[in-house]
Design an enzyme around this catalytic site. Structure first.
Site, PDB file in Angstrom:
ATOM      1  N   CYS A   1       0.837  -1.205   0.000  1.00 11.44           N
ATOM      2  CA  CYS A   1       0.000   0.000   0.000  1.00 11.44           C
ATOM      3  C   CYS A   1       0.875   1.260   0.000  1.00 11.44           C
ATOM      4  O   CYS A   1       1.539   1.539  -0.990  1.00 11.44           O
ATOM      5  CB  CYS A   1      -0.973  -0.034   1.179  1.00 11.44           C
ATOM      6  SG  CYS A   1      -2.357   1.112   0.991  1.00 11.44           S
TER       7      CYS A   1
ATOM      8  N   HIS B   1      -3.689  -4.827   1.002  1.00 12.49           N
ATOM      9  CA  HIS B   1      -3.150  -5.330   2.273  1.00 12.49           C
ATOM     10  C   HIS B   1      -3.304  -6.851   2.336  1.00 12.49           C
ATOM     11  O   HIS B   1      -4.370  -7.357   2.694  1.00 12.49           O
ATOM     12  CB  HIS B   1      -3.886  -4.694   3.455  1.00 12.49           C
ATOM     13  CG  HIS B   1      -3.545  -3.260   3.665  1.00 12.49           C
ATOM     14  ND1 HIS B   1      -2.461  -2.856   4.422  1.00 12.49           N
ATOM     15  CD2 HIS B   1      -4.136  -2.129   3.214  1.00 12.49           C
ATOM     16  CE1 HIS B   1      -2.409  -1.533   4.430  1.00 12.49           C
ATOM     17  NE2 HIS B   1      -3.409  -1.067   3.702  1.00 12.49           N
TER      18      HIS B   1
ATOM     19  N   GLU C   1      -2.138  -8.800   4.514  1.00  7.69           N
ATOM     20  CA  GLU C   1      -2.100  -9.284   5.896  1.00  7.69           C
ATOM     21  C   GLU C   1      -3.464  -9.372   6.556  1.00  7.69           C
ATOM     22  O   GLU C   1      -3.610 -10.019   7.600  1.00  7.69           O
ATOM     23  CB  GLU C   1      -1.169  -8.405   6.749  1.00  7.69           C
ATOM     24  CG  GLU C   1      -1.624  -6.976   6.940  1.00  7.69           C
ATOM     25  CD  GLU C   1      -1.163  -6.056   5.822  1.00  7.69           C
ATOM     26  OE1 GLU C   1      -1.203  -4.846   6.031  1.00  7.69           O
ATOM     27  OE2 GLU C   1      -0.762  -6.544   4.739  1.00  7.69           O
TER      28      GLU C   1
END
Length: 520
Positions: free
Chosen positions: A86, A177, A179
């Site tokens: 990002c 993202h 994660e």
């Protein structure tokens, strides 16, 4: 910075709210990593840290703003793989000669779908099996021109450069993202990245245990250590690990403030003293605590009284241990990260357990913090490695002030006794139905009101109680657990029939936010 023999990955934090999740995903892959704020990462730091790979986190700033966060320019010549996420992608593009633009028309917030280009690369192994991948976007700026050497390998409607890479230099960059939970296949990207970077995946709790035992022995030498034992997961695992390292040089002090659950003091002291052969001082100070709390109904006042008394009591017993130079604390890695804000200064509130806050300075003790590199799930894994029973490893969180904050209003012995019995029945019900491990935290609160009821042919005027059970990942947000009506009816019937003093039972369905998990 922690000394370790394992391969290390450096996460440069640009201020994302989910940077800790990156570390969690990597630890799940048995990769040792550390998070460091960007302003602390100089090239001298990088060379000393000696990472095998680097990840740039997301962040709230804009690279188009003068003075916005950057990575050291020389890190791109350091010769290790880099993954930008990002804002981290935008930093990489900006510093390597690409172009980033601000613009509301290309902002993306929330779920998006990435489509692959024709060329496939190892970094995307296991991706695009269904032609598109769901990802989570959260960006206002966008890359409008990629840096020299990069090619595009994935696009989304508002991010034409959603996935880019410079394969020659092992640089990878994604606009989303990977994660977060809302990127379902995100862990695969991290697996591919650490594989391409050559990590061996040797970061295990068995290896950590051996390393930390040696570290504790070197730090403590022949001196003595005191541990404030609460019976919670963190202090229990810390005590067990330190005891393995130095044996009887460790003395634990278990302060019983009279605000514990049914049979809790006996169970904690019994396990550590009788089954694990630790030296445990059982400091039963019920009279002192309940005497000071008498007549107090304000929740913050109750917390402060309990916190101050705990320090006074702990110090009194600790002073009786000759030669003690160290205090053990169950500090975890999130506490270490959160103690420094994104701006590099102290955060507004540095998290410290109320039981031990202020003790090292007041007593002139040095700290032993054997869990400060670990997340909560890793602490539980280490506890199992050390042989602690699941009844302790899997316990729900329990607040330091204990039942005091589950008893709104004034605390009395009568209310505490009623609360203990009701709570024990509730937890027994949850365990019998096989639900305990699905729930983050469950407890009963006794309400500061009496209600009219009918039992047999007689009128009752007794307390009402509230059942609380929540699901959560980290306690920061939570939702109520969706018990069946049958479960709630059965549990309420047991509590009202078996606990003298309660004639009404409710279930709290408040989420966090707007509520908190505890009642006070």
């Amino acid at each position: 910075m922690t000394e370790t023999a394992h391969d290390r990955l450096l996460i440069i934090d640009f201020g994302s709210q989910v940077t800790q999740l990156i570390a969690r995903r990597l630890r799940e892959l048995n990769v040792y990593c550390e998070i460091h704020p960007y302003q602390n990462v100089t090239m001298d730091f990088v060379r000393e840290f000696a990472p095998k790979a680097v990840i740039f986190s997301g962040g709230p700033d804009s690279v188009t703003r003068e003075g916005s966060p950057r990575a050291p320019q020389e890190i791109f010549d350091y010769g290790v793989p880099i993954l930008g996420i990002c804002y981290g992608q935008q930093v990489m593009m900006h510093q390597l000669g690409g172009t980033v633009q601000s613009g509301h028309g290309t902002a993306e917030f929330g779920r998006a779908y990435v489509t692959p280009t024709e060329e496939r690369i190892d970094m995307l192994s296991g991706w695009f099996l269904d032609q598109t991948e769901q990802v989570w976007m959260s960006h206002g700026d966008h890359v409008s021109e990629i840096a020299p050497g990069f090619k595009v390998y994935g696009t989304s409607p508002n991010a034409p450069f959603a996935i880019t890479a410079d394969l020659e230099r092992n640089f990878y960059a994604v606009q989303f993202h990977p994660e977060v939970h809302h990127t379902p296949n995100g862990k695969t990207l991290y697996e591919n990245f650490v594989r391409l970077a050559g990590f061996s995946g040797d970061w295990t709790m068995g290896a950590y245990r051996e390393q930390m035992v040696e570290t504790i022995r070197e730090q403590v030498g022949d001196k003595k250590v005191i541990c404030a034992l609460s019976g919670g997961v963190d202090s229990s695992v810390a005590a067990a690990l330190i005891h393995e390292a130095i044996g009887d040089q460790l003395t634990c002090v278990f302060v019983d403030h009279g605000l514990l659950r049914k049979n809790e003091a006996e169970e904690v002291v019994g396990m550590f003293r009788d089954h694990m052969n630790l030296q445990v001082i059982h400091a039963d100070e019920t009279e002192l605590f309940l005497g000071e709390l008498e007549g107090q109904s304000d929740p913050e006042t109750k917390r402060k009284i309990i916190g101050k008394l705990f320090i006074d009591v702990f110090q009194k017993y600790a002073d009786q241990i000759e030669g003690a130079e160290f205090l053990a604390q169950g500090t975890l890695y999130p506490d270490v990260i959160e103690s420094v804000s994104f701006s590099g200064g102290p955060s507004v509130t540095i998290k410290s357990h109320h039981n031990v806050g202020g003790l090292p300075e007041k007593m002139g003790l040095k700290l032993v913090e054997p869990l400060r590199e670990l997340f909560k799930d890793e602490v539980r894994a280490l506890g199992r490695e050390l042989g602690l029973p699941d009844s302790f490893i899997g316990r729900h969180p329990f607040p330091g002030p204990g039942l005091a904050i589950r008893c709104p209003g004034e605390i009395t012995r009568d209310k505490l006794d009623i609360l203990r019995e009701a709570d024990a029945i509730y937890i027994d019900q949850i365990r019998k139905h096989g639900l305990y491990d699905e729930i983050w935290q469950a407890f009963v609160a006794i309400l500061p009101v009496r209600t009219v009821g009918v039992m047999g042919d007689g009128r009752t005027y007794d307390y009402a109680c509230a059942l609380r059970a929540v699901t959560s990942v980290d306690g920061m947000t939570a939702d109520y657990y969706p018990f069946s009506h049958e479960f709630l009816g059965e549990t309420a019937t047991r509590i009202i029939n078996e606990v003298k003093g309660i004639n009404r039972c409710t279930y709290d369905i408040t989420s966090k936010p707007p509520g908190t998990i505890e009642w006070e």
